[in-house]
Design an enzyme around this catalytic site. Structure first.
Site, short mmCIF file in Angstrom:
data_model
loop_
_atom_site.label_atom_id
_atom_site.label_comp_id
_atom_site.label_asym_id
_atom_site.label_seq_id
_atom_site.Cartn_x
_atom_site.Cartn_y
_atom_site.Cartn_z
N PRO A 1 0.96 -0.78 0.16
CA PRO A 1 -0.31 -0.24 -0.36
C PRO A 1 1.05 0.80 -0.01
CG PRO A 1 -0.58 -1.50 1.36
CD PRO A 1 0.73 -2.20 1.22
N ASP A 2 0.25 2.31 -1.10
CA ASP A 2 1.29 3.64 -0.64
C ASP A 2 0.82 3.67 0.73
OD1 ASP A 2 -1.37 5.30 -2.73
OD2 ASP A 2 -1.31 4.91 -0.63
N PHE A 3 1.36 5.48 1.06
CA PHE A 3 0.97 5.84 2.42
C PHE A 3 -0.01 7.19 1.98
CE2 PHE A 3 4.94 4.59 3.81
CZ PHE A 3 5.70 4.51 3.11
N ARG A 4 -0.64 7.69 1.05
CA ARG A 4 -1.51 8.67 1.34
C ARG A 4 -3.16 8.79 0.86
NH1 ARG A 4 3.68 10.78 1.75
NH2 ARG A 4 4.50 11.42 3.71
N GLN B 1 12.10 6.32 -3.13
CA GLN B 1 11.62 6.50 -2.00
C GLN B 1 11.36 5.52 -1.82
OE1 GLN B 1 9.58 10.98 -1.57
NE2 GLN B 1 9.39 10.09 -4.18
N ASN B 2 11.44 4.46 -2.41
CA ASN B 2 10.88 3.13 -1.84
C ASN B 2 11.56 2.47 -1.35
OD1 ASN B 2 8.86 4.01 -3.42
ND2 ASN B 2 8.62 2.63 -4.83
N ILE B 3 11.70 1.40 -0.18
CA ILE B 3 12.54 1.36 0.38
C ILE B 3 12.04 -0.38 0.30
CG2 ILE B 3 12.62 2.47 2.22
CD1 ILE B 3 10.97 1.51 3.79
N ASP B 4 11.26 -0.44 -0.64
CA ASP B 4 11.41 -2.04 -0.74
C ASP B 4 12.27 -2.75 -2.49
OD1 ASP B 4 7.71 -1.15 -2.96
OD2 ASP B 4 10.76 -1.36 -3.85
N HIS C 1 15.01 6.81 0.74
CA HIS C 1 14.93 7.19 2.45
C HIS C 1 15.44 5.55 2.46
CE1 HIS C 1 11.47 9.61 0.89
NE2 HIS C 1 13.03 10.43 1.06
N CYS D 1 21.50 -0.96 15.96
CA CYS D 1 20.69 0.04 17.27
C CYS D 1 20.45 0.79 16.60
CB CYS D 1 21.68 -0.36 18.19
SG CYS D 1 21.04 -0.13 20.01
N CYS E 1 18.99 -4.08 21.15
CA CYS E 1 20.83 -4.92 20.56
C CYS E 1 20.98 -5.41 21.93
CB CYS E 1 21.17 -3.13 21.97
SG CYS E 1 23.59 -3.18 21.46
N CYS F 1 23.03 -1.97 26.06
CA CYS F 1 22.48 -1.30 25.49
C CYS F 1 20.94 -1.25 25.86
CB CYS F 1 23.23 -0.72 24.22
SG CYS F 1 22.10 0.41 23.01
N GLY G 1 4.65 7.18 -9.24
CA GLY G 1 3.97 7.36 -8.55
C GLY G 1 3.96 8.32 -6.85
N THR G 2 4.31 9.55 -7.14
CA THR G 2 4.62 9.56 -5.34
C THR G 2 3.56 11.10 -5.64
OG1 THR G 2 6.59 11.13 -4.28
CG2 THR G 2 6.63 11.17 -6.72
N GLU H 1 -2.10 11.35 -9.22
CA GLU H 1 -3.37 12.73 -9.31
C GLU H 1 -1.88 13.59 -9.46
OE1 GLU H 1 -3.81 13.68 -5.32
OE2 GLU H 1 -1.95 12.44 -4.97
N1 APR Z 1 -0.16 4.26 -10.49
C1 APR Z 1 -0.42 5.79 -10.63
N2 APR Z 1 -0.20 6.15 -9.15
C2 APR Z 1 0.02 6.10 -7.83
C3 APR Z 1 -0.64 4.72 -8.06
C4 APR Z 1 -0.43 4.07 -9.07
N3 APR Z 1 -0.99 2.53 -9.35
N4 APR Z 1 -0.79 3.92 -6.56
C5 APR Z 1 -1.31 5.16 -6.07
N5 APR Z 1 -0.55 6.63 -6.42
C6 APR Z 1 -0.25 7.97 -6.69
C7 APR Z 1 -1.55 8.14 -6.02
O1 APR Z 1 -1.65 9.09 -5.85
C8 APR Z 1 -0.12 9.40 -4.31
O2 APR Z 1 0.01 10.79 -5.20
O3 APR Z 1 1.23 7.43 -5.63
C9 APR Z 1 0.95 8.92 -4.84
C10 APR Z 1 1.66 8.29 -3.40
O4 APR Z 1 1.71 9.34 -3.10
P1 APR Z 1 2.53 8.65 -1.24
O5 APR Z 1 1.72 7.68 -0.64
O6 APR Z 1 2.48 10.04 -0.33
O7 APR Z 1 3.94 8.05 -1.37
P2 APR Z 1 5.64 8.52 -1.39
O8 APR Z 1 5.22 9.83 -2.72
O9 APR Z 1 6.35 7.55 -1.90
O10 APR Z 1 5.40 9.51 -0.04
C11 APR Z 1 6.91 9.65 -0.29
O11 APR Z 1 6.64 9.42 2.46
O12 APR Z 1 5.50 8.76 4.21
C12 APR Z 1 7.21 8.99 3.20
O13 APR Z 1 9.35 7.97 3.25
C13 APR Z 1 8.02 8.57 2.92
O14 APR Z 1 9.20 7.54 0.95
C14 APR Z 1 7.53 8.13 1.91
C15 APR Z 1 7.06 9.43 1.27
#
Ligand code: APR
Length: 272
Positions: A37-40, A110-113, A130, A138, A162, A167, A203-204, A230
């Protein structure tokens, strides 16, 4: 501002050799179809699902000051953020194809996967801005911690501590938390952005600096392409901006079709 270019323009410039140095910035949106799942994104993003953990605010789960006294919530969700045995998406495969065709100038994720590298993007072409899950220490004394014990902690959700008797620090994967600085090489590598003849952002939400500022470093006059559900950041402010709103996977397939790379892309993805 109306864009002067469309996706066909982008494909034509790549095909006729006008574009050879593509700099890419990726975020959580390119891994959602892999099951992360993304974050927002409202309702499905991680930050909308943390209410049961009673955090002071959602991002606290990834803040070093909160983790230092309350690491439990992080380990409650670690398994769903950890790559484990995820398959890269077709979007990750598209980035690997750009590298294979010597068109990937540099990739900031920005992804850690780690799915970009799993898809075949060469390690010297990517910066994990990131951090990632490849090692852990630790948080307090920085002592190393064994990978196998960390794997168990991620699976069980139990906080690992740790191993040094004197520690009591919790172990943290080497991902960059809020309140921590990015890898030193970020400042060096960001000099690649103005070298680009095309900037691709996928995708950010562009909500977190300093990565969110990278697209602004692109030279005036070069195309900046956003592939995202968006519109985000300052995309749309330049005549050469192109916002392709939709799913990353659908849009990279459309671009691959226009480039004549579709079969090669699907083949590369199948082999990941
Ligand atoms: N295709 C296109 N866009 C997508 C898809 C998809 N399948 N799924 C999600 N999105 C879009 C969302 O609309 C959103 O604009 O990707 C974006 C994801 O945004 P975030 O959830 O904020 O993720 P990210 O931008 O990577 O967050 C940045 O925030 O929480 C910290 O460290 C964390 O690296 C992360 C940083």
């Amino acid at each position: 501002m109306d864009s002067k270019i469309d996706i066909q323009t982008i494909a034509d410039r790549i095909k006729n050799g006008q574009v050879t140095r593509i700099v890419v910035l990726t975020g959580a949106g390119i891994s959602t179809s892999a099951g992360v799942p993304d974050f927002r994104t409202p309702n499905t993003g991680l930050y909308d699902k943390l209410a049961p953990l009673k955090l002071p605010y959602p991002e606290a789960i990834f803040h070093i000051s909160y983790f230092s006294h309350t690491p439990e919530p992080f380990y409650a969700i670690a398994r769903c953020r950890h790559p484990g045995n995820l398959k890269p998406t077709i979007s990750h495969a598209f980035l690997a194809l750009l590298a294979k065709k010597n068109l990937l100038h540099f990739l900031f994720t920005q992804n850690i996967d780690g799915l970009e590298e799993d898809a075949g993007v060469p390690a010297d072409k990517v910066l994990w801005a990131h951090g990632n899950w490849k090692s852990q220490h630790c948080w307090k004394c920085k002592a190393e911690y064994p990978d196998d014990l960390m794997k168990t902690a991620i699976q069980t959700g139990e906080v690992p501590y740790c191993l040094r008797p004197e520690c009591d620090g919790a172990i943290k994967p080497d991902v960059v938390f809020f309140g921590q600085s990015l890898p030193a090489e970020f400042d060096v590598k960001q000099s690649h952005v103005p070298e680009a003849d095309l900037m691709l952002v996928m995708g950010t939400s562009l909500k977190v600096a300093p990565c969110s500022q990278l697209p602004r470093l692109a030279k005036e006059g070069i195309p900046r392409v956003l592939i995202n559900m968006e519109r985000t950041g300052d995309f749309g402010n330049r005549e050469e901006d192109l916002c392709i709103l939709g799913s990353c996977d659908d849009d990279v397939r459309q671009l691959a079709d226009l480039l004549g790379w579709r079969d090669e892309l699907e083949g590369l993805w199948k082999d990941t």
